[in-house]
Design a protein around this motif. Structure first.
Motif, PDB file in Angstrom:
ATOM      1  N   THR A  25      82.038  52.391  39.183  1.00 55.62           N
ATOM      2  CA  THR A  25      81.383  53.540  38.569  1.00 55.62           C
ATOM      3  C   THR A  25      82.241  54.808  38.665  1.00 55.62           C
ATOM      4  N   VAL A  91      76.797  59.871  45.938  1.00 56.21           N
ATOM      5  CA  VAL A  91      75.926  58.703  46.037  1.00 56.21           C
ATOM      6  C   VAL A  91      75.023  58.925  47.244  1.00 56.21           C
ATOM      7  N   LYS A 119      74.240  59.194  41.928  1.00 57.84           N
ATOM      8  CA  LYS A 119      73.706  57.831  41.953  1.00 57.84           C
ATOM      9  C   LYS A 119      73.019  57.591  43.293  1.00 57.84           C
ATOM     10  N   ASP A 136      70.359  52.819  41.973  1.00 57.46           N
ATOM     11  CA  ASP A 136      71.399  52.397  41.040  1.00 57.46           C
ATOM     12  C   ASP A 136      72.158  51.191  41.588  1.00 57.46           C
TER      13      ASP A 136
END
Length: 164
Positions: A25, A91, A119, A136
């Motif tokens: 990602t 994240v 995320k 995610d």
């Protein structure tokens, strides 16, 4: 009675898989903040960060998120100042996604600062959400009854997840 859901080896494999998914990602980015919700979520975040450092050249910045899980609406603090993660990729990591309350309040905290990409990652997703939040990246989706409790135990060479 304890029922082991994930062994130490399985946790290691799931952590590595999540790290690779995160890397895919953010592969074109040079920096990434891994923010773990205090205690087990932060421990899991450190494990993901360690894996990311071995598989990528992305600069990993670790951040601990302190939230009162019994009263998640109380003020949240982080080990980094907001300017240290502003305009970066982040994240947010927790060990178990249960009702979604902890995760959604933590997300709300980070929404006060501009981020490039945001995320979420969890080791276990219990599928009992009361809030519109999703992970995610997740290690294991688990359908359990509301009476069952998922516990993550992180120890040096004997981490495991059990259902009681």
């Amino acid at each position: 009675m304890q029922h082991i859901i994930l062994t130490h080896t399985e946790i290691e494999h799931k952590t590595k898989r999540i790290a690779y998914q995160i890397y895919e990602t953010f592969a074109n980015d040079s920096e990434l903040v891994i923010a773990g919700i205090s205690n087990s979520g932060f421990t899991f975040a450190q494990k993901i960060a360690k894996q990311l450092e071995t598989i990528s050249d992305i600069k990993i910045i670790i951040c601990e998120v302190n939230i009162n899980k019994q009263k998640p609406s109380e003020p949240i603090t982080t080990s980094l100042n907001s300017d240290e993660y502003a305009n970066k990729n982040l994240v947010l990591v927790d060990d178990v996604l249960n009702s979604g309350a902890t995760l959604i309040y933590a997300i709300k905290h980070f929404l006060n600062v501009p981020l490039n990409k945001f995320k979420t990652a969890v080791l276990i997703d219990r599928n009992h959400k009361k809030y519109p939040v999703k992970a995610d990246f997740k290690g294991l989706s688990l359908s359990t009854s509301l009476q069952e409790h998922v516990q993550v135990v992180f120890e040096e060479n004997n981490s495991y997840v059990y259902l009681s």
